[in-house]
Design a protein around this motif. Structure first.
Motif, PDB file in Angstrom:
ATOM      1  N   SER A 240      -4.687  -0.148  -3.449  1.00 12.03           N
ATOM      2  CA  SER A 240      -5.684  -0.188  -2.720  1.00 12.03           C
ATOM      3  C   SER A 240      -5.746  -1.439  -1.524  1.00 12.03           C
ATOM      4  N   ARG A 241      -6.455  -1.351  -0.529  1.00  5.50           N
ATOM      5  CA  ARG A 241      -6.696  -2.524   0.336  1.00  5.50           C
ATOM      6  C   ARG A 241      -6.978  -3.441  -0.279  1.00  5.50           C
TER       7      ARG A 241
ATOM      8  N   HIS B  83       1.423   1.958  -3.746  1.00  3.88           N
ATOM      9  CA  HIS B  83      -0.070   2.554  -3.704  1.00  3.88           C
ATOM     10  C   HIS B  83      -1.046   1.516  -4.291  1.00  3.88           C
TER      11      HIS B  83
ATOM     12  N   ILE C 216       0.835  -1.378  -0.021  1.00  3.66           N
ATOM     13  CA  ILE C 216      -0.076  -0.064  -0.152  1.00  3.66           C
ATOM     14  C   ILE C 216       0.849   1.305   0.094  1.00  3.66           C
TER      15      ILE C 216
END
Length: 524
Positions: A445-446, A443, A439
């Motif tokens: 997303s969860r 970068h 993350i």
């Protein structure tokens, strides 16, 4: 540097000689130049590595715009080690007073009686309690030695990390993302380079040639207060733009930049110390062989500067867990010898006799049913011997106080809960170094980070199956990745709140999964 029409001075963002060279080592210098612009109270700042200053300014501008608190959130604070005991530890008062403690006693009494039955049957048939003893011969002929050597090599190969960090620390490699590097750059800026003797408001009289060498002293109370009083979005926008464009700075702006750098230096120092409160083991003091060996022996995969420790070692407790370890291994060998090995050899004979895949598949349900109960027992015994006996014994020897190696995974109502509670050391490692890092670094997303974590874990497990069966089939990878849609199903309105149904589904998967996996590898 040669003089020009505008007087200037080369200022070095290099490390000054430290009282302790082992702490600071050799750092490369970063030249910074402050020039008079010909206008009273304005100075031109240029730096060879201006990205550091620009990054700090942009970060503070982001905080101002978003309204976030000034305290920086550092990485690697997602986990916290505490003093706790494992669930089945007899020293745990919660376990000894549990209403279900009698079932624990019943389970081990049943295991003991089963072992006696195995020994009696083998003595009756073969004249020895071990029977034909194929499992022991296979283990000690090759597998145990190979496993031990492999683990030894894998364990000590991690010493590469220590060597790499020491090389970076000595300055032979450049690691610009290292927080300690930024910290000492900022400290040197504050101590040597980015201002003038006296206050920044004390400007040289007009016509004075040369820039007065003012040094940053510890004036945090007054300087930082003045900076924070003027820290608004417009002010920071102006400061960021001037630094990025190389425009002249006013004396008040140099003053504000000083306070900002001092505050950033304090935050970096706090981040590098982490939770290290009772010792001075923070970076770079922790780059020692002793610290590395200490971490390797601890029953955890997550590195911290400091762990909770017990005061003494209970050697009676260690002897108890060691005896339990070898005792359970004997039970596992007996179960494998009596129930699993005959089934495995029957599938081998099918292939030796030339049966087609279709003919072997007709035997698949019977092989699966024969392996259900022995694999379930081996699964439970493997859990207990590793996470309760081995890890607790190792924790006691190393005085590691956090014994939370597992949670009540048997009460799981979904597969994501099982993944968190079954193997806490591996889960913590994946959480920090795969999930959170994907993350923050990539970068993601969860949801994407969760998918990447599951996939990596599945690939590693499939690699283990490749080592065991000497063939790549992908059965385990598929079964493990199938947990993701089951996790999504458990969060739907249909399953939400139905804990009994969720627990039944979970246990069905645990009961059939290992035997299904082994049957696939044996038959196909």
């Amino acid at each position: 540097m040669s003089s020009s029409e505008q007087s200037d001075s080369d200022l070095q963002l290099a490390s000054t000689p430290s009282d302790d060279p082992q702490v600071y080592g050799r750092r490369r210098s970063i030249p910074v130049k402050l020039q008079e612009t010909g206008q009273t109270g304005q100075y031109l700042l240029t730096a060879e590595d201006a990205e550091v200053l620009q990054e700090i300014l942009r970060h503070n501008l982001h905080l101002e715009r978003s309204g976030l608190p000034e305290k920086r959130r550092f990485r690697f604070r997602d986990l916290e080690f505490t003093r706790q005991l494992s669930t089945f530890d007899r020293q745990n008062p919660t376990f000894s007073s549990s209403e279900f403690h009698g079932f624990f006693t019943l389970f081990w009494l049943g295991v003991a009686l089963l072992l006696v039955k195995f020994a009696a049957n083998n003595w009756r048939s073969y004249g020895t309690i071990w029977g034909k003893n194929e499992i022991l011969r296979l283990m000690f002929r090759k597998d145990v030695l190979v496993l031990g050597l492999t683990d030894l090599v894998l364990c000590w190969s991690t010493a590469f990390c220590l060597a790499l960090q020491r090389v970076v620390f000595r300055g032979y490699l450049n690691w610009n993302g290292l927080g300690w590097t930024r910290l000492h750059q900022l400290k040197n800026q504050n101590e040597e380079d980015l201002a003038f003797k006296g206050k920044a408001s004390a400007v040289s009289p007009p016509g004075t040639q040369g820039i007065t060498d003012l040094r940053f002293k510890n004036r945090r109370d007054s300087e930082t207060k003045g900076f924070r009083g003027s820290r608004d979005t417009d002010y920071l926008l102006c400061l960021v733009k001037k630094v990025e464009d190389g425009a002249p700075l006013e004396a008040s702006q140099v003053n504000s930049l000083q306070g900002l750098l001092e505050r950033e230096s304090d935050l970096l120092s706090e981040g590098l110390k982490g939770r290290c409160s009772s010792t001075a083991n923070f970076y770079p003091h922790n780059l020692t062989l002793r610290n590395f060996c200490d971490f390797v022996t601890l029953p955890t995969l997550v590195y911290e500067l400091e762990y909770p420790r017990t005061e003494t070692v209970d050697w009676v407790y260690v002897a108890e867990k060691t005896a339990a370890t070898f005792g359970i291994i004997v039970v596992m060998i007996a179960v494998s010898q009596s129930w699993i090995y005959p089934v495995v050899m029957s599938t081998v004979r099918m292939k030796e006799e030339g049966l087609t895949a279709q003919q072997r598949l007709q035997e698949f349900p019977w092989v699966l049913s024969d392996l259900l109960f022995p694999f379930m027992m081996e699964y439970l015994l493997a859990f207990y011997v590793i996470w309760e006996c081995v890890l607790n014994a190792l924790a006691e020897i190393t005085r590691f106080a956090d014994r939370g190696f597992y949670a009540d995974w048997w009460n799981s109502v979904s597969w994501d809960q099982f993944a968190r509670d079954w193997n806490r050391p591996v889960h913590n490692f994946l959480l920090r170094h795969v999930y959170h890092s994907s993350i923050s670094t990539f970068h993601l997303s969860r949801l994407s980070a969760n998918l990447a974590t599951f996939f990596l874990s599945a690939c590693v497990h499939e690699l283990i199956m490749l080592c065991i069966f000497r063939r790549l089939r992908g059965y385990l990878l598929v079964l493990q990745m199938s947990q993701l849609p089951l996790v999504a199903l458990s969060r739907t309105r249909l399953m939400r709140g139905r804990r009994l149904v969720g627990n039944v589904v979970f246990w069905l998967g645990i009961f059939t999964g290992p035997s299904l996996l082994c049957s696939l590898y044996l038959i196909i």
